[in-house]
Every structure is written in C-alpha cells, then in structure tokens.
Write a protein that holds these residues in place. Structure first.
Motif, PDB file in Angstrom:
ATOM      1  N   GLN A  86       0.834  -1.204   0.000  1.00  0.00           N
ATOM      2  CA  GLN A  86       0.000   0.000   0.000  1.00  0.00           C
ATOM      3  C   GLN A  86       0.870   1.256   0.000  1.00  0.00           C
ATOM      4  OE1 GLN A  86      -3.013  -0.489  -0.554  1.00  0.00           O
ATOM      5  NE2 GLN A  86      -3.896  -2.166   0.640  1.00  0.00           N
ATOM      6  N   HIS A  87       0.506   2.200  -0.868  1.00  0.00           N
ATOM      7  CA  HIS A  87       1.243   3.463  -0.972  1.00  0.00           C
ATOM      8  C   HIS A  87       0.278   4.635  -0.826  1.00  0.00           C
ATOM      9  CE1 HIS A  87       4.420   0.900  -2.470  1.00  0.00           C
ATOM     10  NE2 HIS A  87       3.711   0.566  -3.532  1.00  0.00           N
ATOM     11  N   LEU A  88       0.769   5.728  -0.281  1.00  0.00           N
ATOM     12  CA  LEU A  88      -0.019   6.957  -0.196  1.00  0.00           C
ATOM     13  C   LEU A  88       0.310   7.805  -1.406  1.00  0.00           C
ATOM     14  CD1 LEU A  88      -1.990   8.497   1.741  1.00  0.00           C
ATOM     15  CD2 LEU A  88       0.015   9.782   2.511  1.00  0.00           C
ATOM     16  N   MET A  89      -0.714   8.204  -2.171  1.00  0.00           N
ATOM     17  CA  MET A  89      -0.471   8.912  -3.435  1.00  0.00           C
ATOM     18  C   MET A  89      -1.402  10.100  -3.609  1.00  0.00           C
ATOM     19  SD  MET A  89      -1.936   5.862  -5.881  1.00  0.00           S
ATOM     20  CE  MET A  89      -0.838   4.719  -5.049  1.00  0.00           C
ATOM     21  N   ALA A  90      -0.910  11.087  -4.351  1.00  0.00           N
ATOM     22  CA  ALA A  90      -1.676  12.310  -4.600  1.00  0.00           C
ATOM     23  C   ALA A  90      -1.249  12.898  -5.942  1.00  0.00           C
ATOM     24  CB  ALA A  90      -1.446  13.318  -3.477  1.00  0.00           C
ATOM     25  N   LEU A  91      -1.877  13.992  -6.327  1.00  0.00           N
ATOM     26  CA  LEU A  91      -1.531  14.657  -7.583  1.00  0.00           C
ATOM     27  C   LEU A  91      -0.085  15.154  -7.547  1.00  0.00           C
ATOM     28  CD1 LEU A  91      -4.758  16.769  -8.190  1.00  0.00           C
ATOM     29  CD2 LEU A  91      -3.987  14.833  -9.570  1.00  0.00           C
ATOM     30  N   PRO A  92       0.582  15.194  -8.693  1.00  0.00           N
ATOM     31  CA  PRO A  92       1.946  15.735  -8.746  1.00  0.00           C
ATOM     32  C   PRO A  92       1.997  17.161  -8.189  1.00  0.00           C
ATOM     33  CG  PRO A  92       1.408  14.634 -10.793  1.00  0.00           C
ATOM     34  CD  PRO A  92       0.135  14.694 -10.008  1.00  0.00           C
ATOM     35  N   GLY A  93       3.003  17.436  -7.387  1.00  0.00           N
ATOM     36  CA  GLY A  93       3.147  18.757  -6.790  1.00  0.00           C
ATOM     37  C   GLY A  93       2.526  18.896  -5.420  1.00  0.00           C
ATOM     38  N   VAL A  94       1.619  18.006  -5.094  1.00  0.00           N
ATOM     39  CA  VAL A  94       0.979  18.044  -3.767  1.00  0.00           C
ATOM     40  C   VAL A  94       1.917  17.429  -2.734  1.00  0.00           C
ATOM     41  CG1 VAL A  94      -0.952  17.170  -2.387  1.00  0.00           C
ATOM     42  CG2 VAL A  94      -1.344  17.959  -4.734  1.00  0.00           C
ATOM     43  N   LYS A  95       2.062  18.087  -1.608  1.00  0.00           N
ATOM     44  CA  LYS A  95       2.926  17.599  -0.537  1.00  0.00           C
ATOM     45  C   LYS A  95       2.082  16.991   0.585  1.00  0.00           C
ATOM     46  CE  LYS A  95       6.422  21.138  -1.502  1.00  0.00           C
ATOM     47  NZ  LYS A  95       7.203  22.282  -0.946  1.00  0.00           N
ATOM     48  N   ASP A 129     -13.124   1.116  -3.644  1.00  0.00           N
ATOM     49  CA  ASP A 129     -11.998   0.369  -4.206  1.00  0.00           C
ATOM     50  C   ASP A 129     -10.752   1.238  -4.126  1.00  0.00           C
ATOM     51  OD1 ASP A 129     -10.616  -0.144  -7.281  1.00  0.00           O
ATOM     52  OD2 ASP A 129     -10.895  -1.846  -5.966  1.00  0.00           O
ATOM     53  N   THR A 130      -9.600   0.626  -3.881  1.00  0.00           N
ATOM     54  CA  THR A 130      -8.365   1.405  -3.769  1.00  0.00           C
ATOM     55  C   THR A 130      -8.081   2.194  -5.047  1.00  0.00           C
ATOM     56  OG1 THR A 130      -7.103  -0.556  -4.441  1.00  0.00           O
ATOM     57  CG2 THR A 130      -7.299  -0.134  -2.079  1.00  0.00           C
ATOM     58  N   ALA A 131      -8.140   1.514  -6.185  1.00  0.00           N
ATOM     59  CA  ALA A 131      -7.832   2.174  -7.456  1.00  0.00           C
ATOM     60  C   ALA A 131      -8.874   3.227  -7.804  1.00  0.00           C
ATOM     61  CB  ALA A 131      -7.721   1.140  -8.572  1.00  0.00           C
ATOM     62  N   ALA A 132     -10.131   2.967  -7.436  1.00  0.00           N
ATOM     63  CA  ALA A 132     -11.194   3.939  -7.724  1.00  0.00           C
ATOM     64  C   ALA A 132     -10.957   5.238  -6.976  1.00  0.00           C
ATOM     65  CB  ALA A 132     -12.556   3.347  -7.359  1.00  0.00           C
ATOM     66  N   CYS A 133     -10.407   5.154  -5.772  1.00  0.00           N
ATOM     67  CA  CYS A 133     -10.096   6.365  -5.007  1.00  0.00           C
ATOM     68  C   CYS A 133      -8.968   7.152  -5.672  1.00  0.00           C
ATOM     69  CB  CYS A 133      -9.714   5.992  -3.577  1.00  0.00           C
ATOM     70  SG  CYS A 133     -11.085   5.309  -2.612  1.00  0.00           S
ATOM     71  N   ALA A 134      -7.991   6.433  -6.214  1.00  0.00           N
ATOM     72  CA  ALA A 134      -6.906   7.099  -6.942  1.00  0.00           C
ATOM     73  C   ALA A 134      -7.443   7.771  -8.203  1.00  0.00           C
ATOM     74  CB  ALA A 134      -5.826   6.077  -7.300  1.00  0.00           C
ATOM     75  N   LYS A 135      -8.332   7.067  -8.898  1.00  0.00           N
ATOM     76  CA  LYS A 135      -8.921   7.611 -10.131  1.00  0.00           C
ATOM     77  C   LYS A 135      -9.741   8.863  -9.838  1.00  0.00           C
ATOM     78  CE  LYS A 135     -11.689   6.142 -14.124  1.00  0.00           C
ATOM     79  NZ  LYS A 135     -12.664   7.258 -14.152  1.00  0.00           N
ATOM     80  N   LYS A 136     -10.448   8.862  -8.725  1.00  0.00           N
ATOM     81  CA  LYS A 136     -11.274  10.005  -8.332  1.00  0.00           C
ATOM     82  C   LYS A 136     -10.420  11.257  -8.148  1.00  0.00           C
ATOM     83  CE  LYS A 136     -14.251  11.555  -4.515  1.00  0.00           C
ATOM     84  NZ  LYS A 136     -14.851  11.156  -3.205  1.00  0.00           N
ATOM     85  N   ILE A 137      -9.254  11.099  -7.535  1.00  0.00           N
ATOM     86  CA  ILE A 137      -8.349  12.237  -7.331  1.00  0.00           C
ATOM     87  C   ILE A 137      -7.889  12.803  -8.674  1.00  0.00           C
ATOM     88  CG2 ILE A 137      -6.047  12.869  -6.481  1.00  0.00           C
ATOM     89  CD1 ILE A 137      -6.519  10.884  -4.184  1.00  0.00           C
ATOM     90  N   ALA A 138      -7.513  11.889  -9.581  1.00  0.00           N
ATOM     91  CA  ALA A 138      -7.032  12.317 -10.896  1.00  0.00           C
ATOM     92  C   ALA A 138      -8.148  12.967 -11.707  1.00  0.00           C
ATOM     93  CB  ALA A 138      -6.456  11.126 -11.646  1.00  0.00           C
ATOM     94  N   ASP A 139      -9.334  12.366 -11.701  1.00  0.00           N
ATOM     95  CA  ASP A 139     -10.449  12.872 -12.510  1.00  0.00           C
ATOM     96  C   ASP A 139     -10.938  14.236 -12.044  1.00  0.00           C
ATOM     97  OD1 ASP A 139     -10.332  10.599 -14.021  1.00  0.00           O
ATOM     98  OD2 ASP A 139     -12.101   9.633 -13.131  1.00  0.00           O
ATOM     99  N   ASN A 140     -10.874  14.460 -10.728  1.00  0.00           N
ATOM    100  CA  ASN A 140     -11.435  15.693 -10.168  1.00  0.00           C
ATOM    101  C   ASN A 140     -10.378  16.717  -9.750  1.00  0.00           C
ATOM    102  OD1 ASN A 140     -14.518  15.048  -9.896  1.00  0.00           O
ATOM    103  ND2 ASN A 140     -13.495  13.236  -9.075  1.00  0.00           N
ATOM    104  N   GLY A 141      -9.112  16.401  -9.963  1.00  0.00           N
ATOM    105  CA  GLY A 141      -8.049  17.339  -9.633  1.00  0.00           C
ATOM    106  C   GLY A 141      -8.012  17.714  -8.161  1.00  0.00           C
TER     107      GLY A 141
END
Length: 274
Positions: A86-95, A129-141
C-alpha cells in the motif's frame, strides 16, 4: 483475440494486478462493481475467466465469495498470490502537509492503521476500491486528497507516491482464485479445492481428515460455512496438496465414503510465487 478476464474493482486495482500476474498483460480486463457481477458475466459467457480474491493473510477469508463459489459452481483452474503493498499517493506537486483527506477501501485503511494514526488534521474516508479512489483524485483534480492504493494505480492515473509501503504488516498477501466455466485438466496438478458436508455423528470430520493424513495429503486450508436454512449443518471447503497423484486419488476414494454432497471444485497447480 485477447482473453477477457472479469475483475472486481477499477482498472489498476489489486485484482487487475493479480490478473496480469497470472495471465500476463496482453489481456482485456472487464471492470465490475461487485464479485457477483463478475460471476454473472462468466455465467453468461461474456468473459473467459474471473479472478476472485478468496483470502488475505491479515483480514482472513472473504466469506461471501465462498457463497458465490457454491452458488455458481465454476471450476477453479488456478490460483495466484499477490504481495499487497500500500502506498499513499496524490496529484503531482501536492505535498504531505497539503493533505486533508485520505480515501481508500476499508480493508486497505485497516492495513495501514499505524501509519494513519500518526497523521494529524486528516480525515479518513472509506471508498469502494483502492484504485477507484486514486482515479477520483485524478479525474477531479483534488489537491487536498490522497489515496491509499497500489503502485499500478499511481502509474495509470498519473499520481505521485508521497509515502511507500505504509501497510503495518509487510507480509500482507492475498490469494486469488482463477475461475472458468469449463474444466481444465492440469497434468502436473498438485493442489485441489474440495467441498463437502459431513454426517452429525461424533468424529465425522476427524474421520475425513484422517483419510487425508493416511495418504500424506496436506491440508493447506479448511473453511466452514453454514448450510442455508439448515440448523447445525455446514459446508466444509478444504484445500489439499499432494506430491503423488496416486495418493490423492486413494484419499478421495476413502473420503467419499464419509461425506455428503462431495465436490471437487478444481484441481490445479499450486502457486508458490509471492
């Protein structure tokens, strides 16, 4: 034409990783919002295989999936083990200090509790779903939100990994079954999944287990599930492993004398790669 493999969850989920590990990446994965939907697609022959999680080394068995195995009567033709990282991930540039919300599947959240309790001023939310949460971040910025998911999700959805391997237990593995409508005979099969019921007499289950022991058959898993509508009656699901086919065949002949509704759900090659 590529194989069609039904998975529960979104693209880049751990189910898709397991499918790639077993079949290779030249397949078409069909995303489903439930395990039942994957089974329906296989039943309707709209997919060639289903990849279904059956147990996790930390969370234990996925009991509802045993009910699906019972109801749909698919053949188990293989298995695959996946090390869940498991990894913690966010949009590029986000700290990390920008994060106010973290979303993931409830099991993934539990797997990372030690890490999450150390974070302050962060709201933890459960997603489908784990991947769905990642997709939500990308889709909605979403610049104030991070997801807990696998590395494939970060790659597919263009997210940056803030912290790697945040799961509490590093030996976190999930076992997936490969299901198909048709029986596939494996010449080198050394593992089988069985289901049966026993009588109510004293020592009924012990007698069955003794039949396996006498033939050097190893029980790698045993799971009981109540028989629907029948008090004090259970279906037993057993995984067995052997080195000599003749010993397995002999054990089965003996077990048949002590069981009710005996079924070989599948004979396949044991997967030992994590």
């Amino acid at each position: 034409m590529s194989l069609k493999v039904a998975i529960q969850g979104t693209r880049a989920s751990f189910h898709e990783e397991a499918a790639f590990k077993y079949f290779g990446e030249e397949i078409e994965t069909i995303e489903c919002d439930s395990f039942k939907k994957t089974c329906e697609l296989l039943k309707q022959k709209k997919t060639d295989y289903v990849v279904m999680a059956i147990e996790n080394s930390i969370a234990g068995s996925l009991l509802p999936n045993y009910n699906l195995l019972r109801d749909y009567k698919f053949h188990i033709v293989g298995e695959v083990h996946l090390n869940i990282q498991q990894h913690l991930m966010a949009l590029p540039g986000v700290k990390l200090e920008d994060i106010r919300h973290i979303e993931s599947h409830p099991i993934a959240i539990r797997q990372c509790e030690e890490y999450l309790t150390e974070l302050q001023n962060v709201k933890i939310s459960e997603g489908m779903d784990t991947a769905a949460c990642a997709k939500k971040i990308a889709d909605n910025g979403l610049k104030d939100t991070a997801a807990i998911a696998g590395q494939l999700a970060a790659k597919i959805y263009g997210l940056n990994i803030l912290d790697r391997r945040i799961e509490t237990n590093k030996k976190n593995t999930t076992r997936f079954l490969i299901l198909q409508n048709d029986i596939i005979e494996h010449k080198n099969a050394n593992k089988a999944s069985l289901s049966f019921q026993t009588g109510n007499n004293v020592g009924a289950l012990a007698n069955i287990l003794q039949c396996f022991a006498e033939q050097n058959i190893n029980l790698s898993k045993i799971q009981s599930m109540p028989v629907i509508g029948k008090r004090n009656e259970y279906d037993f699901y057993v995984d067995v492993e052997w080195k000599k086919q003749a010993e397995f065949d002999t054990a089965i002949r003996k077990v048949l004398k002590h069981t009710i509704n005996f079924n070989i759900m599948g004979e396949y090659v044991k997967n030992e790669k994590i």
